[in-house]
Design an enzyme around this catalytic site. Structure first.
Site, short mmCIF file in Angstrom:
data_model
loop_
_atom_site.label_atom_id
_atom_site.label_comp_id
_atom_site.label_asym_id
_atom_site.label_seq_id
_atom_site.Cartn_x
_atom_site.Cartn_y
_atom_site.Cartn_z
N ASP A 42 -3.48 -49.83 -31.06
CA ASP A 42 -4.59 -50.04 -30.14
C ASP A 42 -4.95 -51.51 -29.92
O ASP A 42 -5.82 -51.82 -29.10
CB ASP A 42 -5.84 -49.29 -30.62
CG ASP A 42 -6.17 -49.59 -32.08
OD1 ASP A 42 -5.82 -50.67 -32.58
OD2 ASP A 42 -6.78 -48.71 -32.73
N HIS A 59 4.21 -50.67 -35.62
CA HIS A 59 4.59 -49.65 -34.64
C HIS A 59 4.40 -50.14 -33.22
O HIS A 59 4.31 -49.34 -32.28
CB HIS A 59 3.82 -48.36 -34.89
CG HIS A 59 4.16 -47.73 -36.19
ND1 HIS A 59 3.34 -46.80 -36.82
CD2 HIS A 59 5.23 -47.88 -37.01
CE1 HIS A 59 3.90 -46.43 -37.97
NE2 HIS A 59 5.04 -47.08 -38.10
N CYS A 70 17.34 -51.50 -19.11
CA CYS A 70 18.00 -52.81 -19.05
C CYS A 70 17.34 -53.87 -19.92
O CYS A 70 17.87 -54.95 -20.11
CB CYS A 70 18.06 -53.31 -17.60
SG CYS A 70 16.46 -53.82 -16.91
N CYS A 91 11.24 -49.96 -13.40
CA CYS A 91 11.83 -51.29 -13.37
C CYS A 91 12.29 -51.65 -11.96
O CYS A 91 12.95 -50.84 -11.30
CB CYS A 91 13.01 -51.35 -14.34
SG CYS A 91 13.86 -52.95 -14.39
N CYS A 94 16.46 -52.00 -12.21
CA CYS A 94 17.39 -50.87 -12.39
C CYS A 94 16.73 -49.51 -12.22
O CYS A 94 17.39 -48.48 -12.40
CB CYS A 94 18.04 -50.95 -13.77
SG CYS A 94 16.89 -50.59 -15.12
N SER A 133 -2.48 -42.64 -44.31
CA SER A 133 -2.01 -41.43 -45.00
C SER A 133 -0.97 -41.76 -46.07
O SER A 133 -0.67 -40.94 -46.92
CB SER A 133 -1.40 -40.45 -44.00
OG SER A 133 -0.22 -41.00 -43.43
N ASN A 156 -10.03 -45.17 -48.64
CA ASN A 156 -9.73 -44.04 -47.76
C ASN A 156 -10.79 -42.97 -47.94
O ASN A 156 -11.36 -42.83 -49.03
CB ASN A 156 -8.35 -43.46 -48.07
CG ASN A 156 -7.67 -42.95 -46.83
OD1 ASN A 156 -7.45 -43.70 -45.87
ND2 ASN A 156 -7.34 -41.67 -46.81
N ARG A 157 -11.05 -42.21 -46.91
CA ARG A 157 -12.05 -41.15 -47.00
C ARG A 157 -11.59 -40.01 -47.89
O ARG A 157 -12.40 -39.30 -48.48
CB ARG A 157 -12.39 -40.62 -45.60
CG ARG A 157 -13.22 -41.58 -44.76
CD ARG A 157 -13.57 -40.96 -43.42
NE ARG A 157 -14.37 -41.86 -42.62
CZ ARG A 157 -15.69 -41.94 -42.66
NH1 ARG A 157 -16.36 -41.16 -43.49
NH2 ARG A 157 -16.34 -42.78 -41.89
#
Length: 204
Positions: A42, A59, A70, A91, A94, A133, A156-157
């Protein structure tokens, strides 16, 4: 098309950085932050003004984009405009699909993640693990790449994945012992934990 619909609800600008993001920025301002490795896409780290060189988006994220056919790079503004106009970005060279540089399942993580994790983890003397996690690899494996003397703290919760198997992770009582022996890092972390517990969070 399904990804474009999903992306609308994730795009930067729709959400504000949390107090945790601001805390990480404070660590950077105090010059005690080596790196902020994140699985989130985000880009709220940048909204909180954490220096870009301190952030590793394992990520990927919405800050860059390219054609998946391409490889031609596109501005994030182009992709955002197309998606919010209910169009699938294409694109101009291409006609391939253009997507933000987000890592999909089965794709390799960015080279920068592998390079900096290999460089940074051996230098780390305090690892804060926040809201994860601990099940998605290779990211989850970072907790095992630090030196055995490194203090590792999980916030962590709920108890999660690998948390109970993190060898050497001190619990609250161990932190109290370390703090009483003059360890300022343990004292600082203990204060943080007790403050969080007073606000209803649970130390896992």
């Amino acid at each position: 098309k399904p990804f474009c619909e999903l992306a609308k609800g994730l795009y930067p600008g729709l959400y504000k950085p949390t107090p945790t993001h601001c805390f990480i920025r404070l660590l950077a301002e105090k010059k005690v932050l080596l790196r902020n490795f994140t699985q989130n896409i985000d880009t709220l780290e940048f909204g909180a003004k954490i220096p870009k060189d301190k952030v590793v988006q394992a990520h990927g994220g919405f800050s860059s984009a390219r054609c998946i056919k391409c490889g031609l790079s596109y501005s994030p503004e182009f992709v955002r405009k197309e998606i919010f106009a209910d169009k699938v970005p294409r694109c101009s060279k291409c006609s391939g699909l253009v997507k933000p540089d987000i890592v999909f399942f089965g794709e390799s993580l960015p080279k920068r993640f592998h390079r900096l994790s290999a460089e940074d983890m051996p230098k780390c003397d305090l690892l804060l693990v926040l809201g994860t996690s601990l099940q998605v690899h290779p990211f989850a494996g970072l907790v095992d790449e630090v030196d055995k003397e490194c203090v590792r703290i999980l916030f962590n919760r709920e108890p999660v994945g690998q948390a109970r198997a993190m060898s050497g992770l001190p619990d609250k009582e161990q932190l109290k012992e370390l703090a009483s022996s003059g360890d300022m890092r343990a004292h600082f972390l203990l204060q943080m934990i007790e403050r969080q517990e007073a606000e209803g969070f649970r130390f896992g």
